[in-house]
Scaffold this active site. Structure first.
Site, PDB file in Angstrom:
ATOM      1  N   TYR A 160       0.838  -1.206   0.000  1.00 62.99           N
ATOM      2  CA  TYR A 160       0.000   0.000   0.000  1.00 62.99           C
ATOM      3  C   TYR A 160       0.875   1.259   0.000  1.00 62.99           C
ATOM      4  CZ  TYR A 160      -3.243   3.540   1.907  1.00 62.99           C
ATOM      5  OH  TYR A 160      -3.997   4.681   2.126  1.00 62.99           O
ATOM      6  N   LYS A 164       1.007   4.497  -2.674  1.00 58.61           N
ATOM      7  CA  LYS A 164       0.761   5.893  -2.295  1.00 58.61           C
ATOM      8  C   LYS A 164       1.982   6.770  -2.614  1.00 58.61           C
ATOM      9  CE  LYS A 164      -3.453   5.980  -0.862  1.00 58.61           C
ATOM     10  NZ  LYS A 164      -4.455   6.714  -1.658  1.00 58.61           N
TER      11      LYS A 164
HETATM   12  N1  LIG Z   1      -8.527   5.844   6.193  1.00 60.43           N
HETATM   13  C1  LIG Z   1      -7.247   6.180   6.310  1.00 60.43           C
HETATM   14  O1  LIG Z   1      -6.612   6.003   7.377  1.00 60.43           O
HETATM   15  C2  LIG Z   1      -6.527   6.858   5.175  1.00 60.43           C
HETATM   16  C3  LIG Z   1      -5.310   7.493   5.437  1.00 60.43           C
HETATM   17  C4  LIG Z   1      -4.618   8.112   4.406  1.00 60.43           C
HETATM   18  C5  LIG Z   1      -5.130   8.075   3.126  1.00 60.43           C
HETATM   19  N2  LIG Z   1      -6.315   7.433   2.877  1.00 60.43           N
HETATM   20  C6  LIG Z   1      -6.782   7.407   1.502  1.00 60.43           C
HETATM   21  O2  LIG Z   1      -7.966   8.163   1.395  1.00 60.43           O
HETATM   22  C7  LIG Z   1      -8.788   7.612   0.349  1.00 60.43           C
HETATM   23  C8  LIG Z   1     -10.181   7.379   0.892  1.00 60.43           C
HETATM   24  O3  LIG Z   1     -10.110   6.406   1.924  1.00 60.43           O
HETATM   25  P1  LIG Z   1     -11.260   6.189   3.008  1.00 60.43           P
HETATM   26  O4  LIG Z   1     -10.606   6.142   4.327  1.00 60.43           O
HETATM   27  O5  LIG Z   1     -12.374   7.143   2.763  1.00 60.43           O
HETATM   28  O6  LIG Z   1     -11.681   4.701   2.686  1.00 60.43           O
HETATM   29  P2  LIG Z   1     -13.058   4.066   2.226  1.00 60.43           P
HETATM   30  O7  LIG Z   1     -14.207   4.676   2.948  1.00 60.43           O
HETATM   31  O8  LIG Z   1     -12.838   2.599   2.298  1.00 60.43           O
HETATM   32  O9  LIG Z   1     -13.156   4.532   0.706  1.00 60.43           O
HETATM   33  C9  LIG Z   1     -12.416   3.981  -0.323  1.00 60.43           C
HETATM   34  C10 LIG Z   1     -13.365   3.871  -1.494  1.00 60.43           C
HETATM   35  O10 LIG Z   1     -12.651   3.476  -2.660  1.00 60.43           O
HETATM   36  C11 LIG Z   1     -13.569   2.809  -3.469  1.00 60.43           C
HETATM   37  N3  LIG Z   1     -12.885   1.957  -4.423  1.00 60.43           N
HETATM   38  C12 LIG Z   1     -12.035   0.945  -4.174  1.00 60.43           C
HETATM   39  N4  LIG Z   1     -11.624   0.385  -5.322  1.00 60.43           N
HETATM   40  C13 LIG Z   1     -12.230   1.070  -6.332  1.00 60.43           C
HETATM   41  C14 LIG Z   1     -12.209   0.984  -7.741  1.00 60.43           C
HETATM   42  N5  LIG Z   1     -11.502   0.039  -8.388  1.00 60.43           N
HETATM   43  N6  LIG Z   1     -12.945   1.873  -8.446  1.00 60.43           N
HETATM   44  C15 LIG Z   1     -13.691   2.808  -7.839  1.00 60.43           C
HETATM   45  N7  LIG Z   1     -13.766   2.944  -6.492  1.00 60.43           N
HETATM   46  C16 LIG Z   1     -13.037   2.082  -5.762  1.00 60.43           C
HETATM   47  C17 LIG Z   1     -14.426   1.985  -2.525  1.00 60.43           C
HETATM   48  O11 LIG Z   1     -15.708   1.857  -3.077  1.00 60.43           O
HETATM   49  P3  LIG Z   1     -16.398   0.455  -3.453  1.00 60.43           P
HETATM   50  O12 LIG Z   1     -15.575  -0.650  -2.863  1.00 60.43           O
HETATM   51  O13 LIG Z   1     -17.774   0.592  -2.866  1.00 60.43           O
HETATM   52  O14 LIG Z   1     -16.403   0.458  -4.931  1.00 60.43           O
HETATM   53  C18 LIG Z   1     -14.448   2.832  -1.261  1.00 60.43           C
HETATM   54  O15 LIG Z   1     -15.685   3.467  -1.061  1.00 60.43           O
HETATM   55  C19 LIG Z   1      -8.074   6.360  -0.149  1.00 60.43           C
HETATM   56  O16 LIG Z   1      -7.318   6.661  -1.286  1.00 60.43           O
HETATM   57  C20 LIG Z   1      -7.144   6.017   1.005  1.00 60.43           C
HETATM   58  O17 LIG Z   1      -6.012   5.293   0.559  1.00 60.43           O
HETATM   59  C21 LIG Z   1      -7.036   6.847   3.874  1.00 60.43           C
END
Ligand SMILES: NC(=O)c1ccc[n+]([C@@H]2O[C@H](COP(=O)([O-])OP(=O)(O)OC[C@H]3O[C@@H](n4cnc5c(N)ncnc54)[C@H](OP(=O)(O)O)[C@@H]3O)[C@@H](O)[C@H]2O)c1
Length: 254
Positions: A160, A164
């Site tokens: 991961y 990133k």
């Molecule tokens: N949570 C953390 O601690 C954190 C920290 C730093 C950065 N981030 C980043 O912030 C972003 C949002 O994360 P979040 O925490 O909001 O997680 P989340 O609620 O799990 O959202 C991620 C979304 O990505 C969608 N997704 C996954 N594969 C996909 C694909 N092939 N096409 C289209 N949509 C897809 C999923 O939707 P479906 O599976 O319903 O399609 C899911 O709703 C991500 O890029 C994550 O890496 C998160």
């Protein structure tokens, strides 16, 4: 187009069921009852997110199909979203992403490739399409949800983390390519955020919420910033971490 106070009137979220993406849409939509397009893979999750964003004060909220791994369709998704909002897109948020399961994915199977394809290839393809759109408009911001996990990749989550790191480097370059065009890129580097992506995991220090990421993102867009950390203290934490000897760094737990 943003109004005189810098409030946005149209927002596209790619990965429209992302909890951070929804929080950003809620926050940005409020002041001007902006039109929002939530694009993603799962219709029911998008409809639920749309209700949430409407309840927070958005104007029209549309849902659309978007799959990060279906790169040939990305240009079209953005063009259709522009039609849905009836003109220019003020903000395009790339909120999709998958965490994977490092231990399982190291052993084989397709998990690591899915992480790389979604988090890197999907960002390159949709990020370029977003950049072309905003450049042709002469305004707008593309928001990249990067991560401190990419700032220095750890042994414990290097699949991961490297996806990133790659997308963050790409976003920096895209931002540089947009300089002078009127459009811009904002890189958001959160630490641990409490969402469904991290559910069940032990919290890292400085854990935060989707709303805090959204607040910081909205402020950064208004101020024309190019990179932010959420919370901001992580900028200094990682400035130190970046220089730790590898023999120490590889022992940092997951
Ligand atoms: N949570 C953390 O601690 C954190 C920290 C730093 C950065 N981030 C980043 O912030 C972003 C949002 O994360 P979040 O925490 O909001 O997680 P989340 O609620 O799990 O959202 C991620 C979304 O990505 C969608 N997704 C996954 N594969 C996909 C694909 N092939 N096409 C289209 N949509 C897809 C999923 O939707 P479906 O599976 O319903 O399609 C899911 O709703 C991500 O890029 C994550 O890496 C998160």
């Amino acid at each position: 187009m943003k109004d005189a106070l810098g409030s946005v009137q149209s927002i596209l979220v790619l990965g429209g069921s992302s909890e951070i993406g929804i929080a950003i849409a809620r926050k940005l939509a409020q002041p001007r009852r902006a039109t929002v397009v939530l694009a993603g893979r799962v219709e029911a999750a998008l409809q639920k997110a749309a209700d949430d964003v409407r309840a927070a004060g958005a104007g029209d909220v549309h849902v659309a199909r978007f799959d990060a791994s279906d790169t040939t369709g990305h240009e079209d998704v953005i063009a259709k979203a522009a039609e849905m909002v009836g003109g220019d897109l003020d903000v395009i948020v790339l909120a999709f992403g998958v965490l994977g399961d490092q231990q399982v994915d190291e052993e084989g199977g397709n998990g690591a490739v899915e992480v790389a394809t979604t988090n890197y290839v999907g960002v390159v393809s949709s990020g370029l399409a977003a950049g072309r759109r905003l450049r042709s408009q002469g305004h707008g911001t593309v928001v990249f949800l990067s991560s401190v996990a990419g700032e220095r990749v750890r042994r414990a989550n290097f699949i991961y983390g490297s996806s990133k790191a790659g997308m963050d480097g790409f976003a920096q370059g895209l931002g540089d390519s947009l300089a002078g065009s009127g459009a811009s890129a904002l890189i958001v580097r959160p630490g641990f955020v409490r969402t469904k992506m991290t559910a069940g995991m032990s919290e890292a220090p400085f854990a935060t919420t989707p709303d805090a990421v959204a607040e910081a993102t909205a402020r950064a867009i208004a101020a024309g910033k190019e990179v932010i950390w959420v919370p901001s203290v992580l900028r200094f934490v990682f400035a130190v971490f970046r220089h730790l000897p590898r023999v120490l760094w590889r022992k940092v737990p997951g």
